[in-house]
Write an enzyme that holds these catalytic residues in place. Sequence first.
Site, PDB file in Angstrom:
ATOM      1  N   HIS A 127       0.986  -1.655   0.367  1.00 55.53           N
ATOM      2  CA  HIS A 127      -0.240  -0.713   0.329  1.00 55.53           C
ATOM      3  C   HIS A 127       0.616   1.202  -0.192  1.00 55.53           C
ATOM      4  O   HIS A 127       0.777   2.446   0.859  1.00 55.53           O
ATOM      5  CB  HIS A 127      -1.274   0.040   1.602  1.00 55.53           C
ATOM      6  CG  HIS A 127      -2.200  -1.312   1.517  1.00 55.53           C
ATOM      7  ND1 HIS A 127      -2.545  -1.639   2.539  1.00 55.53           N
ATOM      8  CD2 HIS A 127      -1.876  -2.036   0.412  1.00 55.53           C
ATOM      9  CE1 HIS A 127      -3.718  -2.560   2.280  1.00 55.53           C
ATOM     10  NE2 HIS A 127      -2.854  -3.474   0.931  1.00 55.53           N
ATOM     11  N   TYR A 145       3.160   1.868   1.095  1.00 53.48           N
ATOM     12  CA  TYR A 145       4.402   3.146   3.324  1.00 53.48           C
ATOM     13  C   TYR A 145       5.658   2.170   2.645  1.00 53.48           C
ATOM     14  O   TYR A 145       6.388   1.827   1.511  1.00 53.48           O
ATOM     15  CB  TYR A 145       3.214   2.129   3.905  1.00 53.48           C
ATOM     16  CG  TYR A 145       2.540   2.166   4.072  1.00 53.48           C
ATOM     17  CD1 TYR A 145       1.861   3.750   4.473  1.00 53.48           C
ATOM     18  CD2 TYR A 145       1.186   1.553   3.935  1.00 53.48           C
ATOM     19  CE1 TYR A 145       0.500   4.485   4.581  1.00 53.48           C
ATOM     20  CE2 TYR A 145      -0.152   1.639   4.085  1.00 53.48           C
ATOM     21  CZ  TYR A 145      -0.591   3.123   4.012  1.00 53.48           C
ATOM     22  OH  TYR A 145      -2.005   4.150   4.485  1.00 53.48           O
TER      23      TYR A 145
HETATM   24  C1  LIG Z   1     -10.299   1.452   8.569  1.00 52.30           C
HETATM   25  C2  LIG Z   1      -9.587  -0.077   8.686  1.00 52.30           C
HETATM   26  C3  LIG Z   1      -7.965   0.642   8.257  1.00 52.30           C
HETATM   27  C4  LIG Z   1      -7.314  -0.400   7.664  1.00 52.30           C
HETATM   28  N1  LIG Z   1      -5.449  -0.392   8.212  1.00 52.30           N
HETATM   29  C5  LIG Z   1      -4.529  -1.326   7.905  1.00 52.30           C
HETATM   30  C6  LIG Z   1      -3.568  -1.241   7.734  1.00 52.30           C
HETATM   31  O1  LIG Z   1      -3.096  -0.642   9.541  1.00 52.30           O
HETATM   32  N2  LIG Z   1      -2.801  -1.783   7.459  1.00 52.30           N
HETATM   33  C7  LIG Z   1      -3.393  -2.489   6.543  1.00 52.30           C
HETATM   34  O2  LIG Z   1      -2.129  -3.351   5.880  1.00 52.30           O
HETATM   35  N3  LIG Z   1      -4.556  -3.301   5.608  1.00 52.30           N
HETATM   36  C8  LIG Z   1      -5.070  -1.514   6.641  1.00 52.30           C
HETATM   37  N4  LIG Z   1      -6.022  -2.001   6.332  1.00 52.30           N
HETATM   38  C9  LIG Z   1      -6.556  -2.828   4.781  1.00 52.30           C
HETATM   39  C10 LIG Z   1      -7.303  -4.109   5.105  1.00 52.30           C
HETATM   40  O3  LIG Z   1      -6.256  -4.975   5.990  1.00 52.30           O
HETATM   41  C11 LIG Z   1      -7.757  -5.187   4.131  1.00 52.30           C
HETATM   42  O4  LIG Z   1      -6.747  -5.105   3.403  1.00 52.30           O
HETATM   43  C12 LIG Z   1      -8.822  -3.756   3.508  1.00 52.30           C
HETATM   44  O5  LIG Z   1      -9.791  -3.786   4.500  1.00 52.30           O
HETATM   45  C13 LIG Z   1      -9.955  -5.323   2.629  1.00 52.30           C
HETATM   46  O6  LIG Z   1     -10.666  -6.139   2.764  1.00 52.30           O
HETATM   47  P1  LIG Z   1     -11.960  -6.299   3.109  1.00 52.30           P
HETATM   48  O7  LIG Z   1     -13.028  -5.686   1.840  1.00 52.30           O
HETATM   49  O8  LIG Z   1     -12.180  -7.577   4.545  1.00 52.30           O
HETATM   50  O9  LIG Z   1     -12.511  -4.858   4.641  1.00 52.30           O
HETATM   51  C14 LIG Z   1      -6.949  -1.026   6.668  1.00 52.30           C
HETATM   52  C15 LIG Z   1      -8.912  -0.868   5.837  1.00 52.30           C
HETATM   53  C16 LIG Z   1      -9.463  -0.288   7.203  1.00 52.30           C
HETATM   54  C17 LIG Z   1     -11.272  -0.432   6.428  1.00 52.30           C
END
Ligand SMILES: Cc1cc2nc3c(=O)[nH]c(=O)nc-3n(C[C@H](O)[C@H](O)[C@H](O)COP(=O)(O)O)c2cc1C
Length: 367
Positions: free
Chosen positions: A174, A176
């Site tokens: 992502h 970073y």
């Molecule tokens: C509120 C929120 C915070 C997130 N924070 C992180 C994070 O700290 N690290 C990370 O690798 N991905 C982060 N993500 C991405 C999630 O790990 C995940 O890849 C993404 O939400 C897709 O999965 P889902 O469709 O099941 O929500 C975040 C996503 C959401 C919704």
Amino acid sequence: MGSTTSVLFEPATIGSLELPNRIVMAPMTRSFSPGGVPGDNVVDYYRRRAENDVGLILTEGVHPNTTTADGTPNVPDIVTAEAKAGWKKVADAVHGARGKIGIQLWHEGPYRNPAKSSSPDIPSWSASGFKVPGKPLWEPMSQAQIEQAITEFVDAAVAAKEAGFDCVEFHGAHSYLLDSFFWAKTNQRTDEWGGDWTGRTKFACEIIHRTRAIVGGNFPLIIRLSQWKQQDFAAKAAQSPEELSQWLSPLVDAGVDAFHCSQRRFWEPEFEGYDLNFAGWAKKLTGLPSISVGSVGLSGEFTATYAGEVSQPASLEKLTDRMGANEFDFIAVGRALLQDPEWVLKIREERRDDLMEFSKDALATLY
Ligand SMILES: Cc1cc2nc3c(=O)[nH]c(=O)nc-3n(C[C@H](O)[C@H](O)[C@H](O)COP(=O)(O)O)c2cc1C
């Protein structure tokens, strides 16, 4: 347990870590840790998921330093004694509920917002000083800064092991810090830390290799990767399976135990002409366990959440088909588990009518 979802409830391992099922809680930043210290509300939040049978919890991103890594208020670290003690309580609570938990180490790198950082005057770190490719905002990291960052990641991983975590995930996705080295468009270095895939993976490899040397063989190290970038959702850091192999092989040699392959929609094939998704390719190319992710059990993908879109519960058929074919080993679930600590139980018991929709209102509370 319904026969259609039974594949999700088979035990499996990541390195020496035995997990009771295939469901991983995706790392999600929650910003409920003032001063970088996770408190009792954070303990209860993770304990609730462990009590409700999440196979492996991955924490929200946790900063490995309190300066350049930090650009989002109330994100926890694992640097101060207070933060480490807070995480020990989290790990103990999860273990008390017979769960397993890994910490995600997250250096925000070029996506840090200095104005919101506790060190606003320190320039952000990245491979070549780019947030947008071709438009340098800062100096590329110096050799000394690279060494410092490696040491900080290693120290944070060791602190996590001491605090009782079962594994560590390095956030290499992502856009970073780690990802700014992987992606050729943001890594234009001509020294040993840039150039071909060997050079662009060296930073992550050093972190993994030096961590492994301290934590030993029985402490799994996971790395999260994404082809997509915040600057460009359609980006492909590796354009072909051959290139992907060049990306992953050095990380395997450095000692990683599993790949967590971030996609926004897990069912999308990674390369034209083949059906495998990103995690499918990682498993096929390396033989290591892989974790997929992206819109599991929900109708819309996660970036739409921030635009206010509400996601409805959706069928798991595409997931169980792929997992039944052994394409990848684990599935991470983000928003569905953020919304509902009982999501895993509801799936196992086929309580479809009890599944909840997801809206961004859920982000305002930590339950
Ligand atoms: C509120 C929120 C915070 C997130 N924070 C992180 C994070 O700290 N690290 C990370 O690798 N991905 C982060 N993500 C991405 C999630 O790990 C995940 O890849 C993404 O939400 C897709 O999965 P889902 O469709 O099941 O929500 C975040 C996503 C959401 C919704």
